[in-house]
Design a protein around this motif. Structure first.
Motif, short mmCIF file in Angstrom:
data_model
loop_
_atom_site.label_atom_id
_atom_site.label_comp_id
_atom_site.label_asym_id
_atom_site.label_seq_id
_atom_site.Cartn_x
_atom_site.Cartn_y
_atom_site.Cartn_z
N MET A 84 -4.71 47.61 105.84
CA MET A 84 -5.37 48.37 106.91
C MET A 84 -5.28 49.87 106.61
O MET A 84 -4.20 50.39 106.37
N ARG A 85 -6.44 50.55 106.59
CA ARG A 85 -6.40 51.99 106.31
C ARG A 85 -5.72 52.71 107.48
O ARG A 85 -6.00 52.42 108.63
N GLU A 86 -4.83 53.60 107.12
CA GLU A 86 -4.15 54.37 108.16
C GLU A 86 -5.13 55.28 108.88
O GLU A 86 -5.82 56.09 108.25
N GLN B 19 -0.41 50.69 116.21
CA GLN B 19 -0.94 49.57 115.41
C GLN B 19 -2.19 49.96 114.63
O GLN B 19 -2.64 49.24 113.75
N LEU B 20 -2.75 51.13 114.98
CA LEU B 20 -3.93 51.62 114.26
C LEU B 20 -3.56 52.65 113.20
O LEU B 20 -4.21 52.72 112.16
N GLU C 192 -6.56 43.55 116.34
CA GLU C 192 -6.65 42.46 115.36
C GLU C 192 -6.92 42.98 113.95
O GLU C 192 -6.70 42.28 112.98
N GLY C 193 -7.43 44.18 113.88
CA GLY C 193 -7.75 44.80 112.58
C GLY C 193 -8.06 46.24 112.87
O GLY C 193 -8.03 46.67 114.02
N VAL D 71 -12.42 34.68 129.78
CA VAL D 71 -12.77 34.58 128.36
C VAL D 71 -12.19 35.81 127.67
O VAL D 71 -12.25 36.91 128.20
N ILE D 72 -11.60 35.59 126.50
CA ILE D 72 -11.10 36.72 125.72
C ILE D 72 -12.07 36.90 124.54
O ILE D 72 -12.21 36.00 123.71
N ALA D 73 -12.73 38.03 124.52
CA ALA D 73 -13.71 38.30 123.46
C ALA D 73 -13.02 39.06 122.33
O ALA D 73 -12.15 39.90 122.57
N THR D 74 -13.41 38.74 121.10
CA THR D 74 -12.96 39.54 119.95
C THR D 74 -14.14 40.43 119.56
O THR D 74 -15.23 39.93 119.32
N VAL D 75 -13.91 41.72 119.59
CA VAL D 75 -15.01 42.66 119.34
C VAL D 75 -14.68 43.59 118.18
O VAL D 75 -13.52 43.94 117.96
N GLU D 76 -15.73 43.95 117.44
CA GLU D 76 -15.55 44.88 116.34
C GLU D 76 -16.46 46.07 116.57
O GLU D 76 -17.61 45.90 116.96
#
Ligand SMILES: Cc1cc2nc3c(=O)[nH]c(=O)nc-3n(C[C@H](O)[C@H](O)[C@H](O)COP(=O)(O)OP(=O)(O)OC[C@H]3O[C@@H](n4cnc5c(N)ncnc54)[C@H](O)[C@@H]3O)c2cc1C
Length: 312
Positions: free
Chosen positions: A1-3, A30-31, A120-121, A134-139
């Motif tokens: 993961m890029r800092e 975490q980011l 998550e990323g 509902v738990i959505a995963t979003v980018e």
């Protein structure tokens, strides 16, 4: 993961850092590297406290009369102006955070990812939709990230253990869009609803303001609990609307949540279902609240609650 380099907004009252900030720091670490912005007036003590939070690598202090009351119209341009140096802006999904972050997103012409539950990323997050069903995963592919953090989903960063420097900065000041008129701050000896370890909430069944006070408050006082309410109780005027727990109220996740005379509508559950132990008192054994309660008592609250209070 890029800092990444992450700017967070520190929520405070010019005297102390609010708890919601600590969960925001955890999410932001975490980011990447976390820089904390303290905007206010006469808030040097807040900046010093922010510099002690574990995980904060730098503190920026912007003091100006325009920031004294945290007016979003003034704070958002300050943040947007700093964002050239940051990859992400993170604020708690509190009333004030939700006032500032969308303005920052609009000024940067990016979308906001609201109420993240997990990272998550580098650009991927989970967030609740449909009142948490509902738990959505979003980018996000936007050039800058603007996030608000559901504070109950992240552990609090340690308020001490860090030690970094405070750098004073200047901001654009008054945007001339709004001015501070006054604040009526409810003062209470009780713990604040969103940070209380125990919450006692009352519903429509409490009949009126005087009955709510007579039944719920003694139990809350014995337990050192924060006091909440369903929307029906708020709409009926039993308590002020900052007591409301739920989809359109506050999100709480205490160790113990006691729902008294609350049916358990999904909009209410959306605000409290992550509580560690849920206790429900309701005279209707089919009330939906019992489906998520760890401990359920089918009883008339006007007998059960005074009984319980007397035994504590
Ligand atoms: C868009 C939208 C957003 C909403 N947001 C929220 C929100 O943020 N928070 C929220 O709470 N609601 C919210 N609502 C409202 C929600 O749908 C319910 O109407 C509300 O939660 C009901 O409140 P209640 O449980 O106190 O009342 P009721 O549903 O009327 O339940 C009262 C309960 O008390 C019990 N009872 C009655 N007398 C006694 C007694 N003597 N002893 C024991 N039990 C007794 C009854 O069996 C019943 O289960 C929202 C609704 C909408 C449409």
């Amino acid at each position: 993961m890029r800092e990444m380099t992450v700017l967070i907004w520190v929520e405070h009252d010019n005297a102390a850092v609010k708890d919601a900030t600590l969960a925001t720091v955890t999410a932001a670490t975490q980011l990447g590297e976390v820089v904390a912005l303290v905007a206010g007036q006469g808030c040097g003590a807040v900046a010093a406290a922010a510099a002690n939070i574990a995980g904060v690598s730098r503190v920026l202090l912007a003091e100006d009369e325009a920031y004294a009351h945290g007016l979003a119209d003034n704070v958002a341009p300050l943040i947007a102006g700093l964002m050239a140096d940051y990859d992400a802006f993170v604020a708690p999904a509190t009333t004030s955070g939700k006032n500032i972050a969308p303005r920052v997103a609009a000024l940067l012409d990016v979308m906001q990812v609201s109420e993240i539950l997990s990272v998550e990323g580098p650009r991927t997050f989970t967030r609740p939709i449909y009142a948490g069903n509902v738990i959505a995963t979003v980018e996000s592919r936007d050039p800058k990230l603007v996030l608000t953090v559901r504070t109950t989903a992240f552990a609090k960063a340690a308020p001490t253990g860090g030690s970094t420097t405070v750098e004073t900065i200047a901001g654009p000041g008054d945007a001339g869009l709004s001015s501070f008129v006054g604040a009526q701050i409810a003062s209470s000896e009780r713990p604040e609803l969103t940070s209380a370890k125990v919450v006692v909430s009352g519903g429509r069944a409490l009949k009126d303001a005087a009955t709510f006070e007579a039944v719920i408050l003694p139990l809350a006082d014995k337990l050192g609990a924060g006091v909440g309410a369903s929307r029906a109780a708020v709409d009926a005027g039993y308590v002020p609307n900052d007591y409301q727990v739920g989809q359109t109220g506050k999100i709480v996740a205490p160790e113990v949540y006691i729902a008294v005379g609350i049916s358990g509508a999904i909009q209410h559950l959306a605000g409290m279902k992550d509580s560690k132990t849920i206790i429900a008192i309701n005279k209707d054994e089919d009330a939906p609240i019992f489906q998520i309660a760890d401990i359920g008592l089918v009883a008339d609250l006007f007998e059960a609650v005074p009984d319980l209070t007397a035994k504590l």
